[in-house]
Design a protein around this motif. Structure first.
Motif, PDB file in Angstrom:
ATOM      1  N   VAL A   1      -6.019   1.429  -7.580  1.00  0.00           N
ATOM      2  CA  VAL A   1      -5.216   0.324  -8.088  1.00  0.00           C
ATOM      3  C   VAL A   1      -6.074  -0.933  -8.000  1.00  0.00           C
ATOM      4  O   VAL A   1      -6.852  -1.100  -7.060  1.00  0.00           O
ATOM      5  CB  VAL A   1      -3.892   0.170  -7.295  1.00  0.00           C
TER       6      VAL A   1
ATOM      7  N   GLY B   1      -2.732  -4.854 -10.325  1.00  0.00           N
ATOM      8  CA  GLY B   1      -1.596  -3.944 -10.316  1.00  0.00           C
ATOM      9  C   GLY B   1      -1.773  -2.716 -11.182  1.00  0.00           C
ATOM     10  O   GLY B   1      -1.030  -1.757 -11.043  1.00  0.00           O
TER      11      GLY B   1
ATOM     12  N   THR C   1      -3.251   0.795 -12.461  1.00  0.00           N
ATOM     13  CA  THR C   1      -3.872   1.934 -11.799  1.00  0.00           C
ATOM     14  C   THR C   1      -4.636   2.766 -12.828  1.00  0.00           C
ATOM     15  O   THR C   1      -4.338   2.716 -14.015  1.00  0.00           O
ATOM     16  CB  THR C   1      -2.821   2.838 -11.123  1.00  0.00           C
TER      17      THR C   1
ATOM     18  N   VAL D   1      -5.380   4.950  -4.089  1.00  0.00           N
ATOM     19  CA  VAL D   1      -3.930   5.099  -4.193  1.00  0.00           C
ATOM     20  C   VAL D   1      -3.513   6.387  -3.483  1.00  0.00           C
ATOM     21  O   VAL D   1      -4.083   7.445  -3.719  1.00  0.00           O
ATOM     22  CB  VAL D   1      -3.485   5.149  -5.670  1.00  0.00           C
ATOM     23  N   THR D   2      -2.495   6.270  -2.614  1.00  0.00           N
ATOM     24  CA  THR D   2      -1.976   7.444  -1.911  1.00  0.00           C
ATOM     25  C   THR D   2      -1.015   8.204  -2.814  1.00  0.00           C
ATOM     26  O   THR D   2      -0.756   7.801  -3.946  1.00  0.00           O
ATOM     27  CB  THR D   2      -1.232   7.021  -0.634  1.00  0.00           C
TER      28      THR D   2
ATOM     29  N   ASP E   1       2.173   8.391  -2.738  1.00  0.00           N
ATOM     30  CA  ASP E   1       3.377   7.643  -3.104  1.00  0.00           C
ATOM     31  C   ASP E   1       3.084   6.427  -3.969  1.00  0.00           C
ATOM     32  O   ASP E   1       3.983   5.648  -4.271  1.00  0.00           O
ATOM     33  CB  ASP E   1       4.164   7.231  -1.855  1.00  0.00           C
ATOM     34  N   GLY E   2       1.818   6.246  -4.384  1.00  0.00           N
ATOM     35  CA  GLY E   2       1.462   5.173  -5.315  1.00  0.00           C
ATOM     36  C   GLY E   2       1.120   3.848  -4.674  1.00  0.00           C
ATOM     37  O   GLY E   2       0.995   2.841  -5.357  1.00  0.00           O
ATOM     38  N   LYS E   3       0.953   3.813  -3.345  1.00  0.00           N
ATOM     39  CA  LYS E   3       0.610   2.571  -2.666  1.00  0.00           C
ATOM     40  C   LYS E   3      -0.881   2.507  -2.371  1.00  0.00           C
ATOM     41  O   LYS E   3      -1.540   3.537  -2.185  1.00  0.00           O
ATOM     42  CB  LYS E   3       1.399   2.457  -1.365  1.00  0.00           C
ATOM     43  N   ALA E   4      -1.397   1.278  -2.307  1.00  0.00           N
ATOM     44  CA  ALA E   4      -2.818   1.074  -2.039  1.00  0.00           C
ATOM     45  C   ALA E   4      -3.101   1.298  -0.558  1.00  0.00           C
ATOM     46  O   ALA E   4      -2.286   0.969   0.297  1.00  0.00           O
ATOM     47  CB  ALA E   4      -3.224  -0.344  -2.431  1.00  0.00           C
ATOM     48  N   THR E   5      -4.260   1.867  -0.267  1.00  0.00           N
ATOM     49  CA  THR E   5      -4.673   2.079   1.115  1.00  0.00           C
ATOM     50  C   THR E   5      -6.179   1.919   1.233  1.00  0.00           C
ATOM     51  O   THR E   5      -6.915   2.100   0.261  1.00  0.00           O
ATOM     52  CB  THR E   5      -4.261   3.475   1.625  1.00  0.00           C
TER      53      THR E   5
ATOM     54  N   LYS F   1      -3.446   4.413   5.694  1.00  0.00           N
ATOM     55  CA  LYS F   1      -1.982   4.328   5.797  1.00  0.00           C
ATOM     56  C   LYS F   1      -1.327   5.642   6.166  1.00  0.00           C
ATOM     57  O   LYS F   1      -0.427   5.684   6.991  1.00  0.00           O
ATOM     58  CB  LYS F   1      -1.375   3.817   4.493  1.00  0.00           C
ATOM     59  N   THR F   2      -1.752   6.732   5.530  1.00  0.00           N
ATOM     60  CA  THR F   2      -1.063   8.003   5.716  1.00  0.00           C
ATOM     61  C   THR F   2      -1.804   8.958   6.635  1.00  0.00           C
ATOM     62  O   THR F   2      -1.191   9.885   7.166  1.00  0.00           O
ATOM     63  CB  THR F   2      -0.861   8.705   4.361  1.00  0.00           C
TER      64      THR F   2
END
Length: 105
Positions: free
Chosen positions: A13, A21, A23, A74-75, A77-81, A98-99
């Protein structure tokens, strides 16, 4: 220069700039220049004159490189990490901060 945390084929992303924003998938990685090319992001337009090979001329659109600091992995679930390296089972692997999941590749 360290090992590449973002590689070809990764989903990323864009964190800043005009395409913030968006991706996309990394098409090309240039670790020496610290840049990546992301599919469908940072489109550069060139005006081409008509030539023998392309008598119509027109606009040529292509993806331009982005600095690696402007993108994040991008993980699921679609969030940046962020990405870190860990040693698991005697191998150095990329891990999502994050994960905690291992990133393939």
């Amino acid at each position: 220069m360290s090992a590449a945390k973002i590689k070809k084929g990764d989903r990323v992303v864009v964190l800043s700039g005009k395409d913030k924003g968006k991706t996309g998938e990394v098409v090309r990685s240039m670790p020496r220049d610290e840049k990546v090319v992301v599919q469908g992001v940072n489109i550069a337009v060139r005006h081409k004159k008509p030539s023998q090979g392309q008598p119509q001329g027109g606009l040529e659109r292509s993806e331009a490189p982005l600095h690696i600091s402007k993108v994040a992995h991008v993980t699921g679930d679609g969030k940046a990490t962020r990405v870190r390296f860990e040693e698991r089972d005697g191998k150095k692997v990329r891990v999502a901060v994050k994960t905690g999941e291992v990133i393939s590749g």
